[in-house]
Every structure is written in structure tokens, then in C-alpha cells.
Design a protein around this motif. Structure first.
Motif, mmCIF file in Angstrom:
data_model
loop_
_atom_site.group_PDB
_atom_site.id
_atom_site.type_symbol
_atom_site.label_atom_id
_atom_site.label_comp_id
_atom_site.label_asym_id
_atom_site.label_seq_id
_atom_site.Cartn_x
_atom_site.Cartn_y
_atom_site.Cartn_z
ATOM 1 N N ASP A 31 -12.172 6.267 30.442
ATOM 2 C CA ASP A 31 -11.336 5.390 29.560
ATOM 3 C C ASP A 31 -10.189 4.874 29.737
ATOM 4 O O ASP A 31 -9.736 3.757 29.384
ATOM 5 C CB ASP A 31 -11.174 6.416 28.260
ATOM 6 C CG ASP A 31 -12.368 6.803 27.483
ATOM 7 O OD1 ASP A 31 -13.342 6.284 27.650
ATOM 8 O OD2 ASP A 31 -12.119 7.736 26.348
ATOM 9 N N PHE A 35 -15.741 8.531 19.276
ATOM 10 C CA PHE A 35 -14.401 9.243 19.513
ATOM 11 C C PHE A 35 -14.631 10.503 18.586
ATOM 12 O O PHE A 35 -14.220 11.614 19.114
ATOM 13 C CB PHE A 35 -13.339 8.415 19.116
ATOM 14 C CG PHE A 35 -12.707 7.700 20.075
ATOM 15 C CD1 PHE A 35 -12.189 8.177 21.256
ATOM 16 C CD2 PHE A 35 -12.476 6.310 20.161
ATOM 17 C CE1 PHE A 35 -11.787 7.599 22.438
ATOM 18 C CE2 PHE A 35 -12.008 5.382 21.089
ATOM 19 C CZ PHE A 35 -11.820 6.210 22.316
ATOM 20 N N LYS A 86 -7.446 7.571 23.466
ATOM 21 C CA LYS A 86 -7.959 7.200 22.242
ATOM 22 C C LYS A 86 -7.338 6.419 21.007
ATOM 23 O O LYS A 86 -7.871 5.453 20.710
ATOM 24 C CB LYS A 86 -8.532 8.656 21.444
ATOM 25 C CG LYS A 86 -8.884 8.209 19.995
ATOM 26 C CD LYS A 86 -9.136 9.770 19.408
ATOM 27 C CE LYS A 86 -9.530 9.635 17.974
ATOM 28 N NZ LYS A 86 -9.635 11.107 17.422
#
Length: 184
Positions: free
Chosen positions: A160, A121, A48
Motif C-alpha cells: 500500500d 479496506f 488507509k
């Protein structure tokens, strides 16, 4: 005179000592939760940060950059991350498809793409928070299938990670150091 000098020196030395001592001891970081939920959460949080920093670090005029004509732009990789996270995390959160975050076009301004990325997110933060040792194996509807909560979340981490590798490559091609390399 000596009394004034002694008082001044005492005052100065006390100030120096107090200035050097921390007001309160630093709070140690919260240790990660052990177990499967904590492991997937740690991996997600690392990615993230790297993806969000990449989105911020890449100049807006390079959002349309693609190394060759037949592959995606930098912006398209980010919008793809948004789409995938909205699907995976929306499923885990039980959010109806019609109520999920809308993905901007890859030609949208950087600010719009970054805002949607942050919103995806935020949705994932909620989804990852639901993964505990007690809930990890709960079955969740994911499209036409039912998958375990932790399986969906590990799939998102894997996806991701792949997308961040591409973002980092694009950044390197433009002589921009990716976040994961600049913080070591």
C-alpha cells in the motif's frame, strides 16, 4: 434600574463564562496497542487514510490519467490496491476466494472504484484486528504458501505504501496536493 442592570450584567457574564468553558473535557485518543500488532495497525491506518483521500480528491476525469502511455492509469493503481488487499486480507480473514470482493475494471466509474476500495479496506480492518501479540505468528494459508499473519499484514502495508507513492506522484503531476502533504 441599578438592580436590572446588575442582573443583566451578571446574566451576561455567566453566559460568556459558560460559553467559553467546554461542556465536557475532550476525550484523549485511545493510545495505540503496544507490540507488533499495534505497530502494523498504526502503519496500515495511516496509509488507509491517504489512499482513500487520494481516491476522493482526484477528479473522476483524471482517473484515466497516466503520465506515459506504457504505465498504469490512476484508476488502475486503485484497482490494483483492491486486488492486493482482497487477496492478503481475505487470506487472513479465511474468506474463500469465490466469496471475496470483486475488483471493478479500471474503466469503471469513480464511485464504483471508490466503493470497492472502501470494501477492501473494510475487509482489511477485520484482518488487521486479528493481529495481536498472541496471534502474530500464526500460520495462514496464502496461495500455495503458509505465512505468518503479521508477515502478510506487513506485506500489505509495504505494498500500500508503494502504491500510495505512485498515487501521490500522479496527483502532483496534475497540480493536486496529495493528502499526506496537505495535512502537515
Amino acid at each position: 434600574m441599578r438592580m436590572i442592570l446588575a442582573t443583566a450584567l451578571l446574566s451576561l457574564s455567566t453566559t460568556v463564562v459558560l460559553a467559553q468553558a467546554p461542556a465536557t473535557p475532550p476525550t484523549p485518543p485511545t493510545p495505540p496497542t503496544p507490540g507488533p500488532g499495534g505497530e502494523v495497525q498504526r502503519s496500515y491506518n495511516s496509509l488507509k487514510g491517504n489512499i482513500l483521500k487520494s481516491a476522493d480528491k482526484m477528479p473522476e476525469d483524471l482517473y484515466s490519467f497516466k503520465p506515459t502511455p506504457d504505465i498504469r492509469t490512476f484508476a488502475r493503481i486503485l484497482t490494483h490496491v483492491i486486488e492486493a488487499q482482497v487477496g492478503a486480507c481475505g487470506a487472513v480473514n479465511g474468506t474463500a476466494p469465490a466469496d471475496r470482493i470483486k475488483t471493478p475494471a479500471e474503466t469503471a466509474p469513480k464511485a464504483e472504484i471508490v466503493a470497492a476500495l472502501k470494501a477492501s479496506f473494510d475487509a482489511c480492518d477485520k484482518a488487521y484486528a486479528t493481529v495481536t501479540d498472541a496471534t502474530a505468528l500464526d500460520l495462514v494459508a496464502y496461495g500455495p504458501l503458509k505465512r505468518t499473519r503479521i508477515g502478510i499484514m506487513w506485506g500489505n502495508v509495504s505494498h500500500d505504501n508503494e502504491q500510495y507513492a505512485q498515487l501521490a506522484t500522479y496527483m502532483r503531476l496534475k497540480n493536486i496536493t496529495p493528502p499526506s502533504a496537505s495535512e502537515k
